[in-house]
Motif scaffolding. Sequence first.
Motif, PDB file in Angstrom:
ATOM      1  N   VAL A  10       0.881  -1.277   0.051  1.00 50.42           N
ATOM      2  CA  VAL A  10      -0.179   0.037  -0.119  1.00 50.42           C
ATOM      3  C   VAL A  10       0.857   1.321  -0.076  1.00 50.42           C
ATOM      4  O   VAL A  10       1.083   1.831   0.654  1.00 50.42           O
ATOM      5  N   GLU A  12       0.605   4.100  -1.294  1.00 49.76           N
ATOM      6  CA  GLU A  12      -0.107   5.293  -1.054  1.00 49.76           C
ATOM      7  C   GLU A  12      -0.326   5.749   0.394  1.00 49.76           C
ATOM      8  O   GLU A  12      -0.451   6.862   0.708  1.00 49.76           O
ATOM      9  N   ALA A  13      -0.296   4.885   1.450  1.00 53.09           N
ATOM     10  CA  ALA A  13      -0.335   5.001   2.486  1.00 53.09           C
ATOM     11  C   ALA A  13       0.867   6.010   3.037  1.00 53.09           C
ATOM     12  O   ALA A  13       0.630   6.745   4.234  1.00 53.09           O
ATOM     13  N   ALA A  16      -0.567   9.526   2.841  1.00 57.64           N
ATOM     14  CA  ALA A  16      -1.936   9.828   3.467  1.00 57.64           C
ATOM     15  C   ALA A  16      -1.731  10.533   4.502  1.00 57.64           C
ATOM     16  O   ALA A  16      -1.022  10.356   5.519  1.00 57.64           O
ATOM     17  N   GLU A  21      -8.460  11.712   8.183  1.00 53.50           N
ATOM     18  CA  GLU A  21      -8.992  10.638   7.830  1.00 53.50           C
ATOM     19  C   GLU A  21      -8.123   9.301   8.376  1.00 53.50           C
ATOM     20  O   GLU A  21      -6.929   8.972   8.122  1.00 53.50           O
ATOM     21  N   TRP A  26      -9.855   5.171   5.855  1.00 51.73           N
ATOM     22  CA  TRP A  26      -8.756   5.267   4.704  1.00 51.73           C
ATOM     23  C   TRP A  26      -8.830   4.245   3.677  1.00 51.73           C
ATOM     24  O   TRP A  26      -9.005   3.966   2.531  1.00 51.73           O
ATOM     25  N   LEU A  27      -8.273   3.168   4.356  1.00 50.93           N
ATOM     26  CA  LEU A  27      -7.836   1.798   3.709  1.00 50.93           C
ATOM     27  C   LEU A  27      -9.060   1.020   3.125  1.00 50.93           C
ATOM     28  O   LEU A  27      -9.293   0.747   1.919  1.00 50.93           O
ATOM     29  N   THR A  28     -10.394   1.202   3.754  1.00 51.08           N
ATOM     30  CA  THR A  28     -11.400   0.819   3.051  1.00 51.08           C
ATOM     31  C   THR A  28     -11.939   1.312   1.923  1.00 51.08           C
ATOM     32  O   THR A  28     -12.504   0.654   0.816  1.00 51.08           O
ATOM     33  N   ALA A  29     -11.636   2.753   2.036  1.00 43.22           N
ATOM     34  CA  ALA A  29     -12.122   3.453   0.757  1.00 43.22           C
ATOM     35  C   ALA A  29     -11.275   3.587  -0.427  1.00 43.22           C
ATOM     36  O   ALA A  29     -11.478   3.749  -1.662  1.00 43.22           O
ATOM     37  N   HIS A  30      -9.676   3.195  -0.051  1.00 41.62           N
ATOM     38  CA  HIS A  30      -8.832   3.183  -1.233  1.00 41.62           C
ATOM     39  C   HIS A  30      -8.203   1.957  -1.489  1.00 41.62           C
ATOM     40  O   HIS A  30      -7.547   1.982  -2.719  1.00 41.62           O
ATOM     41  N   ILE A  31      -8.228   1.181  -0.779  1.00 43.04           N
ATOM     42  CA  ILE A  31      -7.401  -0.166  -1.062  1.00 43.04           C
ATOM     43  C   ILE A  31      -8.479  -1.363  -1.043  1.00 43.04           C
ATOM     44  O   ILE A  31      -9.163  -1.642  -0.299  1.00 43.04           O
ATOM     45  N   TRP A  33      -9.453  -4.974  -0.683  1.00 36.76           N
ATOM     46  CA  TRP A  33      -8.892  -6.199  -0.020  1.00 36.76           C
ATOM     47  C   TRP A  33      -9.732  -7.491  -0.147  1.00 36.76           C
ATOM     48  O   TRP A  33     -10.872  -7.385  -0.781  1.00 36.76           O
TER      49      TRP A  33
END
Length: 98
Positions: A10, A12-13, A16, A21, A26-31, A33
């Motif tokens: 990840v 992008e983290a 971030a 956020e 953030w993880l749920t919205a962007h990555i 799984w």
Amino acid sequence: EDRHIFLDAVPEAATADFRSEPPSPWLTAHIPWSEAEHRIAAIAADAKTARALAIATGAPCLLVERRTWAGRETLTIARQVFRGDAFDLTARFGPSGG
């Protein structure tokens, strides 16, 4: 909560803004799984945890650890510790239908 995000999986983290956020949303919205695992255990508070939760060292706590994957790649590992006297766990489920 103690969370580790694997930047190889990840990247992008790294940039971030988790102050605006938090990591989980953030993880749920962007990555995307594919799989997650929860491990739940009863533990005794060590000195650091006891200070953070304002309880006595050795007091009972509930540990919840979560791992999240995308395919075979680990995205994140989170560890949460809750006071044993302030948390309960309820599960509701039904047949799988398969």
